[in-house]
Scaffold this motif. Structure first.
Motif, PDB file in Angstrom:
ATOM      1  N   LEU A  80     -47.440 118.441 -47.743  1.00  0.00           N
ATOM      2  CA  LEU A  80     -46.426 118.809 -46.752  1.00  0.00           C
ATOM      3  C   LEU A  80     -45.703 120.085 -47.189  1.00  0.00           C
ATOM      4  CD1 LEU A  80     -44.600 115.583 -45.533  1.00  0.00           C
ATOM      5  CD2 LEU A  80     -45.917 117.194 -44.173  1.00  0.00           C
ATOM      6  N   GLY A  81     -45.539 120.996 -46.259  1.00  0.00           N
ATOM      7  CA  GLY A  81     -44.805 122.218 -46.553  1.00  0.00           C
ATOM      8  C   GLY A  81     -45.642 123.303 -47.207  1.00  0.00           C
ATOM      9  N   LYS A  82     -46.824 122.950 -47.675  1.00  0.00           N
ATOM     10  CA  LYS A  82     -47.698 123.960 -48.273  1.00  0.00           C
ATOM     11  C   LYS A  82     -48.397 124.726 -47.160  1.00  0.00           C
ATOM     12  CE  LYS A  82     -48.825 121.469 -52.533  1.00  0.00           C
ATOM     13  NZ  LYS A  82     -49.923 120.871 -53.320  1.00  0.00           N
ATOM     14  N   PRO A  83     -48.495 126.027 -47.295  1.00  0.00           N
ATOM     15  CA  PRO A  83     -49.211 126.780 -46.258  1.00  0.00           C
ATOM     16  C   PRO A  83     -50.708 126.472 -46.317  1.00  0.00           C
ATOM     17  CG  PRO A  83     -48.647 128.213 -48.092  1.00  0.00           C
ATOM     18  CD  PRO A  83     -48.005 126.883 -48.366  1.00  0.00           C
ATOM     19  N   LYS A  84     -51.351 126.517 -45.145  1.00  0.00           N
ATOM     20  CA  LYS A  84     -52.796 126.311 -45.149  1.00  0.00           C
ATOM     21  C   LYS A  84     -53.442 127.507 -45.841  1.00  0.00           C
ATOM     22  CE  LYS A  84     -53.903 128.481 -40.760  1.00  0.00           C
ATOM     23  NZ  LYS A  84     -54.529 128.420 -39.488  1.00  0.00           N
ATOM     24  N   PRO A  85     -54.598 127.310 -46.430  1.00  0.00           N
ATOM     25  CA  PRO A  85     -55.281 128.441 -47.077  1.00  0.00           C
ATOM     26  C   PRO A  85     -55.466 129.584 -46.087  1.00  0.00           C
ATOM     27  CG  PRO A  85     -56.367 126.375 -47.630  1.00  0.00           C
ATOM     28  CD  PRO A  85     -55.345 126.064 -46.575  1.00  0.00           C
ATOM     29  N   GLU A  86     -55.278 130.807 -46.551  1.00  0.00           N
ATOM     30  CA  GLU A  86     -55.330 131.977 -45.657  1.00  0.00           C
ATOM     31  C   GLU A  86     -56.704 132.200 -45.041  1.00  0.00           C
ATOM     32  OE1 GLU A  86     -57.900 134.389 -48.002  1.00  0.00           O
ATOM     33  OE2 GLU A  86     -56.871 135.215 -46.277  1.00  0.00           O
ATOM     34  N   TYR A  87     -57.735 131.630 -45.645  1.00  0.00           N
ATOM     35  CA  TYR A  87     -59.087 131.834 -45.126  1.00  0.00           C
ATOM     36  C   TYR A  87     -59.426 130.919 -43.952  1.00  0.00           C
ATOM     37  CZ  TYR A  87     -59.998 127.937 -48.332  1.00  0.00           C
ATOM     38  OH  TYR A  87     -59.959 126.737 -49.004  1.00  0.00           O
ATOM     39  N   ILE A  88     -58.580 129.908 -43.663  1.00  0.00           N
ATOM     40  CA  ILE A  88     -58.838 129.016 -42.529  1.00  0.00           C
ATOM     41  C   ILE A  88     -58.320 129.674 -41.248  1.00  0.00           C
ATOM     42  CG2 ILE A  88     -58.334 126.800 -41.455  1.00  0.00           C
ATOM     43  CD1 ILE A  88     -58.348 125.556 -44.215  1.00  0.00           C
ATOM     44  N   VAL A  89     -59.233 129.911 -40.321  1.00  0.00           N
ATOM     45  CA  VAL A  89     -58.896 130.525 -39.038  1.00  0.00           C
ATOM     46  C   VAL A  89     -58.397 129.456 -38.065  1.00  0.00           C
ATOM     47  CG1 VAL A  89     -59.810 131.813 -37.055  1.00  0.00           C
ATOM     48  CG2 VAL A  89     -60.586 132.373 -39.386  1.00  0.00           C
ATOM     49  N   SER A  90     -59.119 128.334 -37.992  1.00  0.00           N
ATOM     50  CA  SER A  90     -58.723 127.239 -37.101  1.00  0.00           C
ATOM     51  C   SER A  90     -59.359 125.941 -37.576  1.00  0.00           C
ATOM     52  CB  SER A  90     -59.148 127.525 -35.657  1.00  0.00           C
ATOM     53  OG  SER A  90     -60.562 127.551 -35.550  1.00  0.00           O
ATOM     54  N   SER A  91     -58.800 124.838 -37.083  1.00  0.00           N
ATOM     55  CA  SER A  91     -59.306 123.522 -37.442  1.00  0.00           C
ATOM     56  C   SER A  91     -59.068 122.583 -36.264  1.00  0.00           C
ATOM     57  CB  SER A  91     -58.573 123.020 -38.687  1.00  0.00           C
ATOM     58  OG  SER A  91     -59.017 121.735 -39.034  1.00  0.00           O
ATOM     59  N   GLU A  92     -60.065 121.781 -35.960  1.00  0.00           N
ATOM     60  CA  GLU A  92     -59.909 120.793 -34.898  1.00  0.00           C
ATOM     61  C   GLU A  92     -60.724 119.560 -35.247  1.00  0.00           C
ATOM     62  OE1 GLU A  92     -62.744 121.688 -31.309  1.00  0.00           O
ATOM     63  OE2 GLU A  92     -61.876 123.591 -31.964  1.00  0.00           O
ATOM     64  N   GLY A  93     -60.347 118.433 -34.677  1.00  0.00           N
ATOM     65  CA  GLY A  93     -61.037 117.203 -35.011  1.00  0.00           C
ATOM     66  C   GLY A  93     -61.272 116.328 -33.808  1.00  0.00           C
TER      67      GLY A  93
END
Length: 109
Positions: A80-93
């Protein structure tokens, strides 16, 4: 059977980081009802890459037990509160009930 799919689009050259993250040993393998996890990378020549993680469960009830488990919740709270890795453009499930499965025919001798 119940399947959870997660599709992540990552910047070119970063698919292996996602593969490594989802291929390593974790707690999910010890969860009751867990069948297996498959990590796939879409073949692309260049540009953004796509990684799909497929987790198969014996039933939706087992998946729900995992989602509500202390180990799963603690893992999410730790991030929680950690930024997502900068290399992730998008994520869906998505969540799916398996309705049919075909397997290879066995040759009779």
């Amino acid at each position: 059977m119940f399947v959870q799919l997660r599709k992540m689009t990552v910047k070119e050259g970063n698919a292996e980081q996602v593969v490594k993250r989802f291929s390593g040993e974790g707690l999910i393998e010890k969860q009751e009802g867990f069948i297996d996890s498959t990590v796939m990378v879409k073949k692309v020549r260049r540009g953004d890459e796509e990684v799909i993680v497929m987790v198969r469960w014996e039933s939706e009830e087992y998946w729900k037990q995992w989602e509500k488990s202390e180990a799963h919740i603690a893992n999410h709270k730790a991030n929680l509160g950690k930024p997502k890795p900068e290399y992730i453009v998008s994520s869906e499930g998505g969540l799916y009930q398996v309705k049919a499965v075909k397997t290879a025919a066995k040759q009779l001798l």
